[in-house]
Scaffold this motif. Structure first.
Motif, PDB file in Angstrom:
ATOM      1  N   THR A 108      -7.594  -1.834   4.828  1.00  0.00           N
ATOM      2  CA  THR A 108      -6.998  -0.803   5.688  1.00  0.00           C
ATOM      3  C   THR A 108      -5.626  -1.207   6.246  1.00  0.00           C
ATOM      4  OG1 THR A 108      -9.218  -0.187   6.346  1.00  0.00           O
ATOM      5  CG2 THR A 108      -7.439   0.676   7.690  1.00  0.00           C
ATOM      6  N   MET A 109      -5.552  -2.407   6.819  1.00  0.00           N
ATOM      7  CA  MET A 109      -4.310  -2.805   7.477  1.00  0.00           C
ATOM      8  C   MET A 109      -3.201  -3.148   6.492  1.00  0.00           C
ATOM      9  SD  MET A 109      -5.108  -4.898  10.856  1.00  0.00           S
ATOM     10  CE  MET A 109      -5.931  -4.166  12.239  1.00  0.00           C
ATOM     11  N   TYR A 110      -3.532  -3.240   5.227  1.00  0.00           N
ATOM     12  CA  TYR A 110      -2.530  -3.605   4.223  1.00  0.00           C
ATOM     13  C   TYR A 110      -2.048  -2.394   3.425  1.00  0.00           C
ATOM     14  CZ  TYR A 110      -3.976  -8.321   5.315  1.00  0.00           C
ATOM     15  OH  TYR A 110      -4.249  -9.493   5.980  1.00  0.00           O
TER      16      TYR A 110
ATOM     17  N   LEU B 254      -0.259   3.178   5.970  1.00  0.00           N
ATOM     18  CA  LEU B 254      -0.864   2.965   7.288  1.00  0.00           C
ATOM     19  C   LEU B 254      -0.142   3.757   8.376  1.00  0.00           C
ATOM     20  CD1 LEU B 254      -3.065   1.160   8.670  1.00  0.00           C
ATOM     21  CD2 LEU B 254      -1.243  -0.441   9.179  1.00  0.00           C
TER      22      LEU B 254
ATOM     23  N   ASP C 138      -3.906 -13.423   2.424  1.00  0.00           N
ATOM     24  CA  ASP C 138      -4.130 -13.969   3.757  1.00  0.00           C
ATOM     25  C   ASP C 138      -5.489 -14.648   3.883  1.00  0.00           C
ATOM     26  OD1 ASP C 138      -1.679 -13.141   4.559  1.00  0.00           O
ATOM     27  OD2 ASP C 138      -2.368 -11.406   5.727  1.00  0.00           O
TER      28      ASP C 138
END
Lengths: 323, 194
Positions: free
Chosen positions: B87-89, B93, B138
């Motif tokens: 989601t955050m990538y 977004l 990450d």
């Protein structure tokens, strides 16, 4: 659309549960080799602190940095505020610098609300504690901690009993917690000497008691509050010794708690006053975990307010929201 | 509140083709496709040592578990399975309201030096997979990354291709492909196009 977190009352149950679920995912970040997510890359978060704070400011700073935001710390001491700059001019300065979010701690109740609604800036405002009014992110992290230890199978806090003990009168933590825990279905009892219960507490929708010993056996969690002597302009109790004997949590009192019950404290603690060292350091105490959870919860709040094109929680603050 | 994920249509009609669209893969076909993917993963990697399956939530996760179960049947080895939320990538977004996060669960052994097989239900623009590659960056440094999808519907917008494909499904961009799995959905399992 406005995008602020000013009061725990701004959060519907769905909002609160979304924050807690998001925090749950973000907490696992602490176990990964690279503790960073890209969600707020290029956004600027200003920590605007008009009042001393260590844990809240560091917690917000860590949260913003782990989401890759740029963080500017602004403490009133050593700034133009000490030269007499008004809140408005400070806000206009921050706006001119392009702050996307302002995390505001202020000694005056309602200052973050003013900042958010006066039309001085377009940033999101997060209340990090205003006077004796509210501290919504502390309530969220407390709810998160409670949920981890006492959550029902659905993860909720329905029917869980939480006692908030001590200086309720001056405590923004108590007010925010009472509001949020009720939203989440928990039953809250405020325990304090009559002088330290706020005027109008009947309208909070919580139980009150003057007798800690009677409340302890029935409670699932006990939250101790610091006596905020810096806000006291009169004597609210005869002596410190009498206060701690009646409202302090010591080992003898802790033994009255149910097997599963936990001990919480928003910090900073005054050991020997509202809580004894052996209780604070016991395995019942989740005080250190509260701090860890604080970072995850504040990440969740910043992500949900700033991460998308519009915030996912806390809609338009109502005109009467300042209280 | 977060943008709702496309809900499967309400009102399950026994003639699934009318309410949910044309059935492209039924339960048996999904099972056969996953069995074949499991065999292909084993063949490509000469066994399953060092293989880690990472499902992309929501539907990639149960698919990854099913592939792992089939690998266990064939080779008698337990392949670590995890979930990787992207989601955050995502590159969109900022274009939509903040979305709820989905679980990320990296197996205890991590992914460093392993062969990671990403598992997802539908491969379309390729943007989810790009986000997954960033997310993985990450988490660790795999020796190799492979991609398994149940359906490849074409229309790539990035230079990404799948290594293992359950079914190649030529579609037009206005068609909707829906994957339903017994672990998550009430409707009959299968892939439909509408």
């Amino acid at each position: 659309m406005r995008r602020h977190l000013l009061s725990a009352a701004d959060l519907s149950r769905d909002d609160a549960e979304l924050v807690l679920a998001t925090a749950q995912e973000l907490r696992s970040l602490a176990d990964r080799p690279i503790k960073k997510l890209p969600a707020l890359r290029g956004r600027t978060v200003v920590n605007l602190f008009f009042e001393d704070s260590t844990r809240t400011r560091i917690s917000f700073e860590a949260a913003a940095k782990r989401l890759s935001a740029d963080v500017i710390n602004f403490a009133a001491k050593g700034s133009s505020v000490s030269k007499g700059e008004s809140l408005k001019d400070t806000a206009l300065t921050l706006e001119a610098m392009g702050a996307d979010a302002v995390v505001c701690r202020h000694w005056a109740s309602g200052a973050p609300h003013r900042l958010a609604t006066a039309g001085w800036s377009r940033s999101c405002v997060v209340n990090a504690g205003d006077g004796t009014h509210e501290h919504p992110t502390q309530a969220l992290l407390d709810a998160f901690t409670l949920q981890r230890h006492l959550g029902t199978s659905s993860g909720g806090l329905d029917g869980r009993r939480v006692a908030i003990v001590g200086d309720v009168l001056h405590s923004r933590v108590a007010r925010s917690n009472a509001l949020l825990l009720r939203t989440l279905g928990a039953e809250v009892t405020l325990v304090a000497p009559p002088t330290l219960l706020p005027y109008g507490v009947e309208s909070w929708g919580v139980e009150t008691s003057y007798d800690l010993d009677a409340v302890l056996p029935k409670t699932d969690a006990v939250m101790m509050l610091r006596v905020q002597r810096e806000r006291m302009n009169a004597s609210y109790f005869p002596t410190v010794r009498e206060y701690s004997r009646r409202y302090g949590l010591d080992g003898r009192r802790m033994a009255k708690l149910a097997e599963h019950a936990i001990v919480m404290h928003p910090g900073p603690m005054v050991r020997g006053m509202e809580i004894t060292a052996d209780v604070a350091d016991s395995d019942r105490s989740v005080i250190v975990e509260q701090v860890t959870n604080g970072v995850a919860v504040r990440m969740a709040v910043l992500y949900l307010l700033l991460g998308g094109s519009e915030p996912a929680i806390a809609g338009v603050p109502e005109a009467g929201g300042a209280r | 509140m977060p943008a709702p994920t496309p809900e499967p249509e309400q009102g399950t009609d026994p003639e699934a083709s009318s309410s949910l669209g044309r059935v492209v893969l039924d339960v048996a076909a999904v099972n056969r496709a996953l069995t074949r993917i499991a065999h292909e993963v084993l063949e490509r990697n000469r066994g399953a040592q060092d293989v880690v399956l990472l499902g992309i939530p929501t539907r990639g996760v149960p698919l990854a578990h099913r592939v792992a179960a089939r690998i266990a049947e064939v080779e008698d080895v337990v392949v670590p399975v995890g979930a990787l939320d992207v989601t955050m990538y995502r590159d969109d977004l900022r274009m939509r309201p903040a979305r709820a996060l989905l679980p990320t669960d990296i197996p205890p052994g991590g992914i460093d030096g392993r062969t990671v097989v990403l598992v997802d239900d539908v491969l379309y623009s390729g943007r989810t997979i790009r986000a997954a590659l960033d997310a993985m960056n990450d988490v660790g440094r795999p020796a190799a990354v492979q991609l398994a999808v149940l359906v490849d519907r074409g229309h790539r917008e990035l230079p990404i291709r799948a290594d293992f494909v359950g079914k190649n499904l030529p579609t037009s961009t206005h068609e909707k492909v829906a994957v339903r799995l017994s672990e998550l959905d009430d409707e009959a399992e299968g892939v439909t196009i509408r």
